[in-house]
Design a protein around this motif. Structure first.
Motif, PDB file in Angstrom:
ATOM      1  N   ASN A 474     -30.036  -2.348  -1.878  1.00  0.00           N
ATOM      2  CA  ASN A 474     -28.620  -3.208  -2.011  1.00  0.00           C
ATOM      3  C   ASN A 474     -28.836  -4.034  -0.772  1.00  0.00           C
ATOM      4  OD1 ASN A 474     -27.879  -2.602  -4.326  1.00  0.00           O
ATOM      5  ND2 ASN A 474     -26.275  -1.249  -4.010  1.00  0.00           N
ATOM      6  N   LEU A 475     -29.371  -5.314  -0.772  1.00  0.00           N
ATOM      7  CA  LEU A 475     -29.388  -6.203   0.634  1.00  0.00           C
ATOM      8  C   LEU A 475     -27.982  -6.672   0.686  1.00  0.00           C
ATOM      9  CD1 LEU A 475     -32.925  -7.892   0.288  1.00  0.00           C
ATOM     10  CD2 LEU A 475     -31.883  -5.909   1.996  1.00  0.00           C
ATOM     11  N   TRP A 476     -27.329  -7.105  -0.464  1.00  0.00           N
ATOM     12  CA  TRP A 476     -26.125  -8.023  -0.751  1.00  0.00           C
ATOM     13  C   TRP A 476     -24.874  -7.172  -1.246  1.00  0.00           C
ATOM     14  CZ3 TRP A 476     -27.579 -12.716   0.954  1.00  0.00           C
ATOM     15  CH2 TRP A 476     -29.052 -13.042   1.054  1.00  0.00           C
ATOM     16  N   ASP A 477     -23.844  -7.275  -0.433  1.00  0.00           N
ATOM     17  CA  ASP A 477     -22.634  -6.748  -0.910  1.00  0.00           C
ATOM     18  C   ASP A 477     -21.929  -7.675  -1.860  1.00  0.00           C
ATOM     19  OD1 ASP A 477     -20.128  -5.666  -1.642  1.00  0.00           O
ATOM     20  OD2 ASP A 477     -19.660  -5.244   0.428  1.00  0.00           O
ATOM     21  N   ILE A 478     -22.069  -7.704  -3.146  1.00  0.00           N
ATOM     22  CA  ILE A 478     -21.560  -8.712  -3.954  1.00  0.00           C
ATOM     23  C   ILE A 478     -20.009  -8.635  -3.982  1.00  0.00           C
ATOM     24  CG2 ILE A 478     -23.381  -8.844  -5.549  1.00  0.00           C
ATOM     25  CD1 ILE A 478     -21.549  -7.518  -7.627  1.00  0.00           C
ATOM     26  N   TRP A 479     -19.187  -7.654  -3.562  1.00  0.00           N
ATOM     27  CA  TRP A 479     -17.832  -7.793  -3.538  1.00  0.00           C
ATOM     28  C   TRP A 479     -17.416  -8.832  -2.403  1.00  0.00           C
ATOM     29  CZ3 TRP A 479     -15.228  -5.862  -7.550  1.00  0.00           C
ATOM     30  CH2 TRP A 479     -15.981  -4.793  -8.467  1.00  0.00           C
ATOM     31  N   ARG A 480     -18.293  -8.873  -1.526  1.00  0.00           N
ATOM     32  CA  ARG A 480     -17.714  -9.675  -0.586  1.00  0.00           C
ATOM     33  C   ARG A 480     -18.219 -11.175  -0.739  1.00  0.00           C
ATOM     34  NH1 ARG A 480     -20.206  -8.163   4.797  1.00  0.00           N
ATOM     35  NH2 ARG A 480     -18.096  -9.641   5.720  1.00  0.00           N
ATOM     36  N   VAL A 481     -18.729 -11.601  -1.947  1.00  0.00           N
ATOM     37  CA  VAL A 481     -18.824 -13.032  -2.165  1.00  0.00           C
ATOM     38  C   VAL A 481     -17.303 -13.751  -2.267  1.00  0.00           C
ATOM     39  CG1 VAL A 481     -19.386 -14.590  -4.058  1.00  0.00           C
ATOM     40  CG2 VAL A 481     -20.921 -12.714  -3.348  1.00  0.00           C
ATOM     41  N   ASN A 482     -17.314 -14.650  -1.763  1.00  0.00           N
ATOM     42  CA  ASN A 482     -15.835 -15.504  -1.473  1.00  0.00           C
ATOM     43  C   ASN A 482     -16.246 -16.952  -1.309  1.00  0.00           C
ATOM     44  OD1 ASN A 482     -15.693 -16.110   1.488  1.00  0.00           O
ATOM     45  ND2 ASN A 482     -16.485 -14.245   1.596  1.00  0.00           N
ATOM     46  N   GLN A 483     -14.859 -17.477  -1.179  1.00  0.00           N
ATOM     47  CA  GLN A 483     -14.613 -18.935  -1.007  1.00  0.00           C
ATOM     48  C   GLN A 483     -15.763 -19.590   0.093  1.00  0.00           C
ATOM     49  OE1 GLN A 483     -11.110 -20.662  -1.045  1.00  0.00           O
ATOM     50  NE2 GLN A 483     -11.306 -21.473   0.678  1.00  0.00           N
ATOM     51  N   ASP A 484     -15.841 -19.038   1.177  1.00  0.00           N
ATOM     52  CA  ASP A 484     -16.408 -19.689   2.321  1.00  0.00           C
ATOM     53  C   ASP A 484     -17.966 -19.157   2.473  1.00  0.00           C
ATOM     54  OD1 ASP A 484     -14.326 -21.180   3.076  1.00  0.00           O
ATOM     55  OD2 ASP A 484     -13.222 -19.739   4.083  1.00  0.00           O
ATOM     56  N   ALA A 485     -18.259 -18.192   1.833  1.00  0.00           N
ATOM     57  CA  ALA A 485     -19.677 -17.788   1.827  1.00  0.00           C
ATOM     58  C   ALA A 485     -20.904 -18.729   1.695  1.00  0.00           C
ATOM     59  CB  ALA A 485     -19.841 -16.592   1.105  1.00  0.00           C
ATOM     60  N   GLU A 486     -21.465 -19.009   2.550  1.00  0.00           N
ATOM     61  CA  GLU A 486     -22.798 -19.483   2.176  1.00  0.00           C
ATOM     62  C   GLU A 486     -23.949 -18.386   2.161  1.00  0.00           C
ATOM     63  OE1 GLU A 486     -22.073 -20.748   5.855  1.00  0.00           O
ATOM     64  OE2 GLU A 486     -20.589 -21.871   5.045  1.00  0.00           O
ATOM     65  N   TYR A 487     -23.389 -17.438   0.837  1.00  0.00           N
ATOM     66  CA  TYR A 487     -23.772 -16.105   0.866  1.00  0.00           C
ATOM     67  C   TYR A 487     -25.369 -16.171   0.597  1.00  0.00           C
ATOM     68  CZ  TYR A 487     -21.791 -11.666   1.152  1.00  0.00           C
ATOM     69  OH  TYR A 487     -21.510 -10.551   1.563  1.00  0.00           O
ATOM     70  N   LEU A 488     -26.094 -16.862   0.006  1.00  0.00           N
ATOM     71  CA  LEU A 488     -27.349 -16.815  -0.440  1.00  0.00           C
ATOM     72  C   LEU A 488     -28.491 -17.230   0.684  1.00  0.00           C
ATOM     73  CD1 LEU A 488     -27.440 -18.594  -4.021  1.00  0.00           C
ATOM     74  CD2 LEU A 488     -27.188 -16.174  -3.513  1.00  0.00           C
ATOM     75  N   GLU A 489     -27.553 -17.564   1.687  1.00  0.00           N
ATOM     76  CA  GLU A 489     -28.649 -18.002   2.900  1.00  0.00           C
ATOM     77  C   GLU A 489     -28.574 -16.904   3.669  1.00  0.00           C
ATOM     78  OE1 GLU A 489     -26.372 -21.494   4.059  1.00  0.00           O
ATOM     79  OE2 GLU A 489     -27.029 -22.155   2.133  1.00  0.00           O
TER      80      GLU A 489
END
Ligand SMILES: Cc1cc2nc3c(=O)[nH]c(=O)nc-3n(C[C@H](O)[C@H](O)[C@H](O)COP(=O)(O)OP(=O)(O)OC[C@H]3O[C@@H](n4cnc5c(N)ncnc54)[C@H](O)[C@@H]3O)c2cc1C
Length: 504
Positions: A474-489
Motif C-alpha cells: 500500500n504505497l498510496w492511501d486512497i482515503w486521502r485523495v482530495n480536491q487539492d491532491a496532485e496525488y498521482l505524482e
C-alpha cells in the motif's frame, strides 16, 4: 464454470474502468463485472432515447490532476470538446448570472434587500454562532443569515432533503470553499472586497465528450478489451467468499441470462455501494460492520429529459427562447425542480441534427433530488412528466405547453452518499473491518467508499488502488485523495486537505 483471474473489479463506472485499464497496462488479467445490462460509466453514463442523449447530472470533465486529464485525452483525444462553463440561478422569477454581478444582484433583489444582506453579514461577523455545529451555523457565520436564506437554504435542502440545521458543519466546511457561491455573492454585493480575493474554484471551462460522458467509459472499456481485459455486462455481484487457505476470492452473481456465475481472483476492487458490499461478504462481517453498512444513507435522483423547440438565445430570461447556459440552478422554493440542464449547450451532438428547413430542437434535463421510496421516486412516469411540464411552465422556462414535445424519465439510485451525523463512524467501522478480516479486498470510487467524489477523484482512488496491487504494497492511501491532491505524482501523498467539491 469456475474461472481464475488475478483481479476482479465490481462496477464499470469511472473508478472501476480506470483501475481496470491501469492493471491491464501492466498485463495483469482483469475482469470487470457491471450490473447494468446496457450502459457503462455508472452515474457518468450517457442514456440514449433514440437520437437524444441524456447525461445524468451533467458531467464536467475537469481535474486539477494532470494525470487524470491525460488519461481522458488518451481515451478520447479529439472527441473531447472544450466547453465554457455557464450557468445561472433562478430565484423568485429572476435569473442571476453566476458568478453574480453586483449591479444585476442589486437591481434584482433590490437595494433594500441588498442593504439587509450586508447588515446581516456584518452582524454575523461580529456575533457568530459558537460553536458552529450545523451547515446553517457555518454558512450564517460566513455570509450572514439573509444571504444564507436567499442563496443557500432552499437549494441545499432540495439537494439533501434535510433541513440545513441538521446537516453537519464539517460537511459545509469541506464544500463551501469549493462551491464559492457565498464568496461570489459577497463579492458581488461588496465589490471593494473582490480585488483582493479571487473566486477560488469557479472553473471557467471544462472538457466534454461529443456524445456525453458515457462515450468516455465505453471507449475506455474498448481499450481495455483490446488489451485483453474482460467486461461482463448485466452481471450484478452479490456474494464474495474469501478462502484463507488458498488466499483466493470467489466472486458470485447472476448473469444477464439469469444463471449464477463464479469467478476467482486474488484481489477484488469493489466500487459497489458499501451498504451492498458488506452483507455480501462470506465469512460474514461482524454485527458492528453490518449495522454500519445499514446505517449509510443515500440521496437519489430523477431526471426528466424533455424534447423542446430550440428558440434560440434569450438574453434576459423573459423572451421566447430557451436558455443557452449548460444549466440553471432553481433556488425558487415554489417548485420542486432543483436544476435544469440544456444538453445541447453541453454538446450539439446530444440532440439529432434536423433536416434543412425544420425547426431546431434541444433536450432539457429537469432534475429532482429525492429519496428512493418517497412520493417522488414512487410516482409513475406519466406523473413525473406532468410535474416537469408544470414546473417548466411555472418557472417560465417554457412559454407554451405545446413546446413540451416528448419526455423520458431516468431514475438514478444512490446518486449522492449522504454526509449525516453518523456516516463517518459507519465508514470507519467498515474500513477497520475490511482491513482486519478481508485481505485482497479493496474499495474504491464514490459509493464504493461512501465519499463525495467527483469522477476525477473516483478515478484516482481506482487508479491508486490498482497501483497498490501492482506494487504489492500500500504505497498510496486512497482515503486521502482530495480536491487539492496532485496525488498521482507523489507516493505517500501530500494532500489530505479537504474533500472534493460537489457538482451541485
Ligand atoms: C447529479 C450528479 C452530477 C455529477 N456531476 C459531475 C461532474 O460534473 N463532474 C464530475 O467529475 N463528476 C460528477 N459527478 C460525480 C460522478 O458521477 C461520480 O464521481 C462517478 O460516477 C463515480 O464513479 P464510480 O465508478 O465511483 O461510481 P459509479 O459511477 O456509481 O459506478 C459504479 C458502477 O458499479 C455498478 N455496480 C453497482 N453495484 C454493482 C454490483 N453489485 N455488481 C456489479 N456492478 C455494480 C453500477 O451499475 C455502476 O455502473 C456527478 C454526480 C451526480 C450524482
Amino acid at each position: 464454470m469456475m474461472q481464475n483471474t488475478s483481479v476482479v473489479i465490481i462496477g464499470g463506472g469511472p473508478a472501476g474502468l480506470s483501475a481496470a485499464l491501469t492493471l491491464s497496462d501492466e498485463k495483469i488479467p482483469v475482469t470487470v463485472f457491471e450490473a447494468d445490462p446496457v450502459y457503462l460509466g455508472g452515474i457518468s453514463r450517457t442514456v440514449r432515447h433514440g437520437d437524444y442523449l441524456t447525461d445524468i447530472g451533467g458531467h464536467r470533465f475537469f481535474s486539477k490532476s494532470r494525470d487524470i486529464e491525460d488519461f481522458w485525452s488518451r481515451i478520447l483525444g479529439d472527441d473531447l470538446l472544450e466547453r465554457p462553463r455557464s450557468s445561472r440561478i433562478l430565484y423568485r422569477g429572476n435569473l442571476f448570472s453566476y458568478p453574480l454581478r453586483a449591479f444585476e444582484v442589486l437591481r434584482k433583489i433590490g437595494y433594500g434587500e441588498s442593504f439587509l444582506c450586508i447588515a446581516s453579514y456584518v452582524k454575523s461577523h461580529f456575533i457568530p454562532v459558537r460553536p458552529a455545529k450545523t451547515f446553517e451555523d457555518w454558512v450564517v457565520n460566513r455570509f450572514g443569515k439573509r444571504l444564507f436564506q436567499i442563496f443557500f437554504k432552499t437549494y441545499t435542502e432540495k439537494v439533501w432533503g434535510i433541513p440545513c440545521d441538521r446537516i453537519s458543519a464539517d460537511w459545509a466546511a469541506q464544500r463551501i470553499n469549493s462551491l464559492s457561491l457565498g464568496v461570489a455573492i459577497l463579492n458581488a454585493l461588496t465589490p471593494w472586497r473582490t480585488r483582493s480575493r479571487r473566486v477560488k474554484t469557479l472553473v471557467e471551462s471544462f472538457r466534454y465528450p461529443r456524445k456525453g460522458p458515457g462515450m468516455m467509459w465505453e471507449s475506455c472499456a474498448k481499450k481495455l478489451m483490446t488489451a485483453g481485459g474482460n467486461v461482463v455486462m448485466g452481471s450484478p455481484v452479490d456474494r464474495l467468499v474469501w478462502d484463507k487457505n488458498t488466499s483466493q476470492w470467489t466472486i458470485e452473481g447472476t448473469n444477464s441470462h439469469g444463471a449464477r456465475f463464479k469467478h476467482q481472483a486474488r484481489h477484488v476492487i469493489s466500487t459497489m455501494p458499501l451498504c451492498d458490499l458488506i452483507p455480501a461478504l462470506d465469512p460474514p462481517a461482524s454485527e458492528i460492520a453490518l449495522a454500519a453498512a445499514k446505517g449509510l444513507r443515500y440521496r437519489d435522483f430523477i431526471t426528466i429529459s424533455v424534447v423542446v423547440p430550440d428558440l434560440g438565445k434569450d438574453d434576459d430570461g423573459t423572451g421566447g427562447g430557451i436558455f443557452q447556459e449548460n444549466w440553471l440552478y432553481i433556488h425558487d422554493p415554489a417548485v420542486k425542480v432543483g436544476r435544469i440542464q440544456n444538453y445541447r449547450s453541453w454538446s450539439p451532438e446530444m440532440v439529432p441534427a434536423v433536416s434543412p428547413g425544420q425547426p431546431e430542437r434541444t433536450f432539457l434535463g429537469v432534475e429532482y433530488f429525492c429519496f428512493k421510496g418517497d412520493g417522488l421516486w414512487e410516482s409513475p412516469d406519466h406523473e413525473l412528466i406532468a410535474l416537469a411540464k408544470k414546473e417548466l411552465l411555472a418557472t417560465g422556462i417554457l412559454k407554451k405547453p405545446e413546446h413540451f414535445l416528448e419526455a423520458f424519465v431516468n431514475r438514478q439510485e444512490k446518486a449522492y452518499p449522504v454526509y449525516d451525523e453518523t456516516y463517518k463512524d459507519h465508514v470507519w467501522s467498515i474500513r477497520d473491518e475490511i482491513a482486519a478480516r478481508y485481505p485482497g479486498l479493496h474499495v474504491s470510487g464514490r459509493n464504493g467508499m461512501h465519499k463525495y467524489n467527483n469522477q476525477d477523484h473516483a478515478m484516482m482512488t481506482g487508479i491508486l488502488t490498482a497501483k497498490n496491487i501492482i506494487a504489492g504494497q500500500n504505497l498510496w492511501d486512497i482515503w486521502r485523495v482530495n480536491q487539492d491532491a496532485e496525488y498521482l505524482e507523489s507516493p505517500g501523498g501530500k494532500g489530505g486537505l479537504i474533500d472534493p467539491p460537489v457538482e451541485t
